[in-house]
Write a protein that holds these residues in place. Structure first.
Motif, PDB file in Angstrom:
ATOM      1  N   ALA A  30      14.056  -2.220  16.004  1.00 46.17           N
ATOM      2  CA  ALA A  30      13.892  -1.704  14.666  1.00 46.17           C
ATOM      3  C   ALA A  30      13.418  -0.331  14.300  1.00 46.17           C
ATOM      4  N   SER A  31      12.087  -0.557  14.169  1.00 45.10           N
ATOM      5  CA  SER A  31      11.106   0.853  13.953  1.00 45.10           C
ATOM      6  C   SER A  31       9.875   0.627  14.402  1.00 45.10           C
TER       7      SER A  31
ATOM      8  N   TYR B  67      -3.710   2.099  14.864  1.00 43.12           N
ATOM      9  CA  TYR B  67      -3.291   2.800  13.843  1.00 43.12           C
ATOM     10  C   TYR B  67      -2.153   1.829  13.060  1.00 43.12           C
ATOM     11  N   MET B  68      -1.789   2.307  11.731  1.00 46.75           N
ATOM     12  CA  MET B  68      -0.994   1.529  11.095  1.00 46.75           C
ATOM     13  C   MET B  68       0.377   2.115  10.916  1.00 46.75           C
ATOM     14  N   TRP B  69       1.399   1.550  11.278  1.00 50.52           N
ATOM     15  CA  TRP B  69       2.683   2.147  11.149  1.00 50.52           C
ATOM     16  C   TRP B  69       3.174   2.140   9.737  1.00 50.52           C
ATOM     17  N   ASN B  70       3.965   3.063   9.391  1.00 46.61           N
ATOM     18  CA  ASN B  70       4.613   3.258   8.124  1.00 46.61           C
ATOM     19  C   ASN B  70       6.166   3.464   8.247  1.00 46.61           C
ATOM     20  N   ALA B  71       6.954   2.611   8.358  1.00 44.70           N
ATOM     21  CA  ALA B  71       8.226   2.812   8.658  1.00 44.70           C
ATOM     22  C   ALA B  71       9.141   3.823   7.608  1.00 44.70           C
ATOM     23  N   LEU B  72       8.482   3.868   6.316  1.00 51.04           N
ATOM     24  CA  LEU B  72       9.325   4.706   5.456  1.00 51.04           C
ATOM     25  C   LEU B  72       8.851   6.097   5.638  1.00 51.04           C
ATOM     26  N   ASP B  73       7.777   6.604   6.225  1.00 47.49           N
ATOM     27  CA  ASP B  73       7.713   7.740   6.413  1.00 47.49           C
ATOM     28  C   ASP B  73       7.666   8.173   7.846  1.00 47.49           C
ATOM     29  N   GLY B  74       7.445   7.313   8.702  1.00 46.14           N
ATOM     30  CA  GLY B  74       7.577   7.308  10.187  1.00 46.14           C
ATOM     31  C   GLY B  74       6.173   7.860  10.652  1.00 46.14           C
ATOM     32  N   LYS B  75       5.048   7.770   9.896  1.00 48.19           N
ATOM     33  CA  LYS B  75       3.776   8.471  10.267  1.00 48.19           C
ATOM     34  C   LYS B  75       2.762   7.114  10.639  1.00 48.19           C
ATOM     35  N   LEU B  76       1.682   7.714  11.352  1.00 46.20           N
ATOM     36  CA  LEU B  76       0.545   6.803  11.792  1.00 46.20           C
ATOM     37  C   LEU B  76      -0.383   6.838  10.926  1.00 46.20           C
ATOM     38  N   TYR B  77      -0.848   5.827  10.316  1.00 42.52           N
ATOM     39  CA  TYR B  77      -2.319   5.686   9.616  1.00 42.52           C
ATOM     40  C   TYR B  77      -3.380   5.377  10.135  1.00 42.52           C
TER      41      TYR B  77
ATOM     42  N   ASP C 271       2.520  -5.707   7.382  1.00 43.59           N
ATOM     43  CA  ASP C 271       2.715  -5.353   8.633  1.00 43.59           C
ATOM     44  C   ASP C 271       2.277  -3.850   8.512  1.00 43.59           C
ATOM     45  N   GLY C 272       1.619  -3.471   9.349  1.00 47.77           N
ATOM     46  CA  GLY C 272       1.261  -2.084   9.390  1.00 47.77           C
ATOM     47  C   GLY C 272       1.027  -1.490   8.208  1.00 47.77           C
ATOM     48  N   TYR C 273       1.236  -0.347   7.578  1.00 47.34           N
ATOM     49  CA  TYR C 273       0.693   0.279   6.418  1.00 47.34           C
ATOM     50  C   TYR C 273       1.181  -0.638   5.133  1.00 47.34           C
ATOM     51  N   GLY C 274       2.031  -1.371   5.399  1.00 46.01           N
ATOM     52  CA  GLY C 274       2.644  -2.289   4.261  1.00 46.01           C
ATOM     53  C   GLY C 274       1.348  -3.210   3.786  1.00 46.01           C
ATOM     54  N   ILE C 275       0.357  -3.554   4.634  1.00 45.38           N
ATOM     55  CA  ILE C 275      -0.705  -4.250   4.188  1.00 45.38           C
ATOM     56  C   ILE C 275      -1.604  -3.423   2.927  1.00 45.38           C
ATOM     57  N   ARG C 276      -1.245  -2.576   2.831  1.00 49.44           N
ATOM     58  CA  ARG C 276      -1.838  -1.707   1.632  1.00 49.44           C
ATOM     59  C   ARG C 276      -1.578  -2.504   0.189  1.00 49.44           C
ATOM     60  N   ALA C 277      -0.295  -3.070   0.327  1.00 51.93           N
ATOM     61  CA  ALA C 277       0.122  -3.945  -0.772  1.00 51.93           C
ATOM     62  C   ALA C 277      -0.747  -4.990  -1.298  1.00 51.93           C
ATOM     63  N   LEU C 278      -1.661  -5.652  -0.259  1.00 55.90           N
ATOM     64  CA  LEU C 278      -2.373  -6.584  -0.756  1.00 55.90           C
ATOM     65  C   LEU C 278      -3.646  -6.177  -1.676  1.00 55.90           C
ATOM     66  N   TYR C 279      -3.926  -4.532  -1.292  1.00 51.47           N
ATOM     67  CA  TYR C 279      -5.006  -4.183  -2.015  1.00 51.47           C
ATOM     68  C   TYR C 279      -4.643  -3.877  -3.673  1.00 51.47           C
ATOM     69  N   GLU C 280      -3.349  -3.674  -3.602  1.00 49.38           N
ATOM     70  CA  GLU C 280      -2.827  -3.120  -4.968  1.00 49.38           C
ATOM     71  C   GLU C 280      -2.131  -4.279  -5.616  1.00 49.38           C
ATOM     72  N   LEU C 281      -2.198  -5.387  -5.166  1.00 44.44           N
ATOM     73  CA  LEU C 281      -1.579  -6.557  -6.002  1.00 44.44           C
ATOM     74  C   LEU C 281      -2.188  -6.691  -7.396  1.00 44.44           C
ATOM     75  N   GLU C 282      -1.742  -7.218  -8.430  1.00 40.70           N
ATOM     76  CA  GLU C 282      -2.401  -7.725  -9.789  1.00 40.70           C
ATOM     77  C   GLU C 282      -1.748  -8.960 -10.155  1.00 40.70           C
ATOM     78  N   LEU C 283      -2.773  -9.688 -10.707  1.00 38.60           N
ATOM     79  CA  LEU C 283      -2.253 -10.829 -11.521  1.00 38.60           C
ATOM     80  C   LEU C 283      -1.466 -10.854 -12.840  1.00 38.60           C
ATOM     81  N   VAL C 284      -0.475 -11.579 -12.908  1.00 38.24           N
ATOM     82  CA  VAL C 284       0.527 -11.289 -13.925  1.00 38.24           C
ATOM     83  C   VAL C 284      -0.229 -11.640 -15.217  1.00 38.24           C
TER      84      VAL C 284
END
Lengths: 415, 639
Positions: free
Chosen positions: B519-520, B121-131, B625-638
């Motif tokens: 930490a979390s 599972y992926m940890w999301n420190a923002l909402d404290g949930k497991l994905y 890290d954790g659910y933060g890796i989702r960012a890699l799927y949402e990146l865009e080129l400037v």
């Protein structure tokens, strides 16, 4: 003696160095009289406040105001809130939002602001626009909102019942004379990473560093002189032993030795005086060598032989018959030792091996903390540049004095 | 002829002198290292990573493609550059080993780094949930929380094309216990065994004497922090090392099989590069539905923080996990396209609180709760936060002190109003003096310092040399001591010395010293509370885990032991509130600031659409890290 002094003060180089050095010493003595207090007091909360004059807003709001109708006040206000780059960025935004900018004059602030109010949407996220840029427009919008706000600012206070009560209104033409404000603080060199007054700290640190230099210089000179005199005058096996020790110390780079000793002392032991002594202990070798060579050339002079024949003791011969002939050299060597002692402290502190931190300010420690807080990368020049300048001035003045003395005492350099 | 020889000799001497001179100068440069705070925020105690060491051996070059560093040319618009994670060369790519020093693939910050090896599972420190990642979203406890069951996703595949199965999970756990890697240390006391049945995994909790699970929270930690390795590969590795535990732990793992979206591409002592695995299973619609955007993840190895910061400013680094003082100046004054998670202070999400621990072995500290509380009350935390954190932390008046980090989830776990009288925001010199006077700790001989049993109270405040923000904090603690008549001197030993002393349960050298609690993770705030007051750590040699001040309180320990088994929220809140009361009365330690466990400063010259406070619920976890890796799927080129 008088004649010698007169000669010395005829040397322009010596005088220049002397004046600089005395000026620094005077600053050290006089400045604390005008600005007393603990130089290590943390007056600023936060790091690196810029140099300038700080006026208490709290007091200013309560100070009697005068009305000044300055013709360019409004323009200054707009210029402070809206730079030329901001105007270019606003036009960019208008373009992105598809507004008609064909007859827009970017210098026309009112028209710009009006169009801004029409087009700005804090939730808009134009395609490809970076987060940094969106944040920038948010801040710009806040600045523009402030510009468009009313001409007065109302100050309100909570009364006894906890209800806000209007106590004062500030007009855009109200001014206070800084002389009337209870608390105005000028920080000519801003504050450092701990929020201390840099100028005050600098003055105090200069004092400490010069003291460190003096102690180091005295220690080094005394050791070097004693060894040099003994080795040179007595000669024989004593000379061999002393020169053996001296050579060993000469071969090991003194700075490496210095680092090793201060590191092994541990931080708890490292007061300013201890560091100064250690510096002295590692830098006496050249004095010893040169004193020895001079003594060797002196020891067979007639007056020394006469003293020997008269049955004078070794100490008396060395002190009365030999030392005066090399005194000028010793003074010059001492001056150089002081200068290099100050530099050595700065180097050590920069490596984090200087005197125990924040008990006393020293020039090296000031630079060390400035570097630890990246003052050099975040543009806080006031935290380190004045320190460098002072170190440079001290070494420069001492070296200048040394050169001046050399010209007076060294026959081959005499004019 | 003689003259020519003499001239030549003189030239040779001059050149050799010049050469010596140069090497002499370089003596001075190591000083720049002092500014760095290598890896400090990264290594959470108790996880896989052992304290970073210099690589002992030169490992074989694991790069499949380029042979030479000069040949590694990464297209800028396909590469995401990192800073602040990797210090020194990679040791190994072995997910079941130790001391890999591999911050891009085998590490954890805010959850596990999901780049190459994935967790269940992926940890999301923002909402404290497991994905769900390798596992399907729902896990289930049985009624008495002795068994946890979940299934592996059908789509989940290893890089060799075989399916991820429950057997892989079981093997990862079993081998960990057998060879004694991080699994044994972190979960050996809580997980008894794992049963694998096709795609279904059942985790059996260890039971205490009363037949209850020891700590169900730690089992959740396993789900989000333990990367799963392939059973086949583990067997291969086991066989080639003849089952020798030490050899397996140090295996370079060059042939490793992975499940994540990236794999090793190049690494040496200058940089580490991961390349996207275009066959990654996660592009299946049941997971992400696409591949992550950047083709390469690259981390240049910088000498220190300052070097990383300069590279970030120059746009050579996209994501910077380093503390940058006055970070707002980068955009307010320098006008750079740099942003953080929040546009305003505190700029990031504070998940931990660097804490000053009182050493209970020192009698004057251990015997005087009043002294501990007085020192903690007198410290000017606003100065510390403004200075050491440059206000990248909420103040203690904004988030009153407790055992919790400032996230809403943890703050809701205790009753603020019940402990409000005990909380202190600092800089209360008069209050502290009154407390000391009342406790009889007064200045009897008139030297300005207070005495205890006729002896002057003299303490030291210690943190590693060069960790400038902590050093500044210790200075402010020392200043507080002076104000209340307690002598506190600062001491900054080198880190290699510091780390041997503060983990010694019997040490009396450091009176007040700094370290950060957990930490979390799913098991927090319980783990953190246990670190503050739990008695599990009393007398443990080489204690990296918690309670560094060796505080003993049976009552608190009993309360702490109840928490993992408590599911009723009211009861949970009561327990945490009671513990907070004890903590604030007894003050076995005091937190000096709140601090992100990972910093997230991004330069948007090349990439944009990073995690930000915009409702997307992606934590600022370095994009890895954790659910933060989702960012890699949402990146865009400037542009």
């Amino acid at each position: 003696m008088k004649n010698t002094l007169r000669q010395v003060f005829h040397s322009s180089k010596f005088v220049a160095g002397f004046v600089i050095f005395v000026a620094i010493i005077l600053m050290m003595i006089i400045y604390p009289l005008f600005n007393p207090g603990n130089p290590l007091e943390q007056i600023g909360v936060g790091t690196f406040a810029k140099p300038g004059t700080y006026v208490s807003l709290y007091d200013a709001a309560r100070t009697k105001t005068d009305t000044l109708r300055l013709p360019d006040a409004a323009d200054n206000r707009i210029a402070a809130a809206l730079t030329d780059e901001d105007r270019v960025a606003m036009v960019e935004w208008f373009t992105l939002m598809g507004a008609d900018i064909s007859d827009l004059d970017t210098a026309d602030t009112d028209a710009m602001i009006e169009l801004w109010h029409e087009t700005y949407d804090p939730t808009a996220r134009p395609k490809g626009m970076t987060n940094a840029k969106i944040n920038y427009y948010k801040r710009l919008n806040n600045a523009i909102m402030d510009l468009g706000a009313a001409d007065t600012i109302t100050i309100a206070e909570y009364n006894d019942e906890g209800v806000l009560e209007e106590s004062k209104t500030i007009l855009d033409t109200d001014y206070v004379n800084t002389k009337n404000v209870a608390n105005v603080k000028t920080l000519p060199l801003g504050t450092d990473n701990f929020g201390r007054d840099v100028l005050k700290e600098l003055v105090s640190a200069t004092g400490t560093s010069i003291r460190i230099g003096l102690i180091a210089g005295i220690v080094a000179t005394v050791i070097g002189l004693t060894f040099g005199l003994l080795a040179g005058y007595v000669g024989g096996w004593l000379d061999d032993i002393i020169m053996f020790i001296t050579n060993i110390f000469t071969v090991i780079p003194s700075f490496v030795l210095l680092i090793l000793i201060t590191y092994s002392l541990g931080q708890e032991q490292r007061g300013a005086a201890v560091v100064a002594t250690v510096i002295g202990f590692t830098s006496w070798t050249w004095t010893a060598r040169s004193v020895r060579s001079q003594v060797i050339s002196l020891r067979n002079r007639d007056h020394v032989n006469l003293s020997k024949l008269s049955g004078h003791s070794l100490v008396r011969i060395v002190v009365m018959d030999i030392l005066p002939y090399i005194a000028s050299y010793v003074v010059m060597a001492f001056i150089l030792q002081v200068s290099s002692g100050i530099l050595a402290e700065a180097q050590l502190s920069l490596l984090g091996l200087g005197p125990k931190t924040t008990q006393v300010p020293t020039l090296g420690l000031m630079m060390n903390w400035a570097m630890l807080y990246s003052a050099h990368t975040n543009g806080s020049w006031w935290a380190y540049f004045p320190v460098i300048l002072i170190i440079t001035l001290i070494s420069f003045s001492l070296n200048l004095m040394n050169t001046g003395l050399d010209q007076v005492f060294n026959p081959t350099l005499r004019d | 002829m003689k003259k020519i020889i003499a001239l030549l000799l003189a030239l040779v001497m001059v050149f050799s002198l010049v050469a010596c001179g140069d090497s002499g100068n370089s003596d001075v440069t190591p000083g720049t290292d002092q500014a760095g705070e290598p890896a400090a925020p990264d290594a959470a105690p108790g996880d896989e990573e052992t304290p970073a060491e210099e690589p002992a051996d030169v490992v074989e070059d694991p790069a499949p493609a380029p042979a030479d560093g000069e040949d590694v040319v990464l297209p800028r618009n396909e590469t995401l550059y990192f800073a602040g994670q990797q210090w020194g060369a990679v040791n190994s790519w072995n997910p079941i080993g130790t001391n890999q020093n591999n911050a891009m693939a085998i590490a954890s910050g805010v959850g596990w780094r999901e780049t190459m090896f994935e967790t269940l599972y992926m940890w999301n420190a923002l909402d404290g949930k497991l994905y769900g990642l390798l596992a399907n979203d729902d896990y289930a406890w049985n009624d008495d929380m002795t068994q946890l069951t979940f299934t592996i996703k059908d789509a989940a595949k290893w890089s060799d094309g075989t399916a991820v199965t429950a057997a892989d999970v079981k093997k990862t756990f079993d081998i960990g216990i057998e060879i004694g890697n991080g699994v044994a240390g972190s979960y050996g006391a809580y997980i008894d065994s794992i049963d694998a049945d096709g795609n279904t995994v059942t985790i059996n909790a260890k039971l205490n004497d009363a037949g209850q699970p020891v700590n169900p929270l730690k089992i959740l930690d396993f789900l989000v922090l333990q990367a799963i390795a392939q059973e086949n590969w583990i067997n291969t590795c086991y066989d080639r090392n003849n089952g020798d535990a030490t050899a397996i732990l140090n295996d370079a793992g060059d042939d490793v099989v992975w499940s994540g979206p990236y794999t090793k591409y190049y690494s040496d002592d200058q940089k580490v590069v991961l390349v996207r695995d275009d066959n990654y299973w996660g592009q299946d619609a049941s997971m992400w539905g696409s591949l992550p955007v950047p083709k390469y993840l690259a981390h240049n190895i910088y000498a220190d923080n300052a070097a990383g910061e300069v590279a970030l400013k120059a746009g050579e680094v996209d994501v910077c996990q380093q503390f940058i003082g006055n970070v707002q100046n980068l955009w307010l004054e320098d006008g750079l396209p740099i942003s953080t998670y929040y546009d305003e202070a505190p700029y990031g999400i504070c998940l931990t609180m660097p804490t000053a621990w009182f050493n209970m072995n020192i009698p004057v500290i251990g015997e005087n709760a009043a002294l501990r509380r007085a020192i903690a009350m007198a410290v000017d935390y606003d100065s510390i936060i403004a200075n050491a954190m440059t206000n990248q932390s909420p103040s203690f008046s904004e988030v009153p002190r407790s055992l919790m980090n400032p996230t809403a989830g943890e703050q809701a776990l205790y009753n603020q109003s019940e402990v409000a009288d005990l909380q202190f925001a600092g800089n209360d010199v008069e209050g502290a003096k009154a407390l000391l006077d009342e406790a009889g700790l007064v200045d009897t001989d008139g030297d300005g310092w207070r005495e205890y049993n006729g002896e002057k109270i003299s303490l030291n405040a210690v943190c590693p040399n060069g960790w400038s923000d902590w050093q500044a904090s210790m200075e402010i603690v020392a200043a507080a001591g002076e104000k209340i008549g307690v002598e506190i001197t600062t001491l900054y030993p080198e880190y290699d010395i510091y780390q041997t002393v503060f983990v010694d349960p019997n040490q009396t050298e450091y009176a007040i010293f700094m370290w950060s609690p957990d930490a979390s993770t799913p098991s927090n705030p319980w783990t953190r509370v246990n670190q503050f007051m739990g008695m599990d750590y009393i007398g443990i040699q080489n204690n990296w885990s918690g309670n560094w001040g060796q505080y003993k309180n049976e009552e608190a320990d009993a309360l702490i032991k109840q928490i993992p088994l408590t599911t009723d929220e009211t009861e949970l809140k009561r327990l945490y509130t009671e513990l907070t009361k004890i903590y604030l009365t007894e003050v076995p330690s005091f937190s000096l600031m709140y601090r992100p466990s990972m910093f997230h400063t991004v330069n948007e010259s090349v990439w944009t659409n990073y995690p930000a406070d915009d409702g997307r619920n992606i934590p600022p976890a370095d994009c890895t890290d954790g659910y933060g890796i989702r960012a890699l799927y949402e990146l865009e080129l400037v542009g």
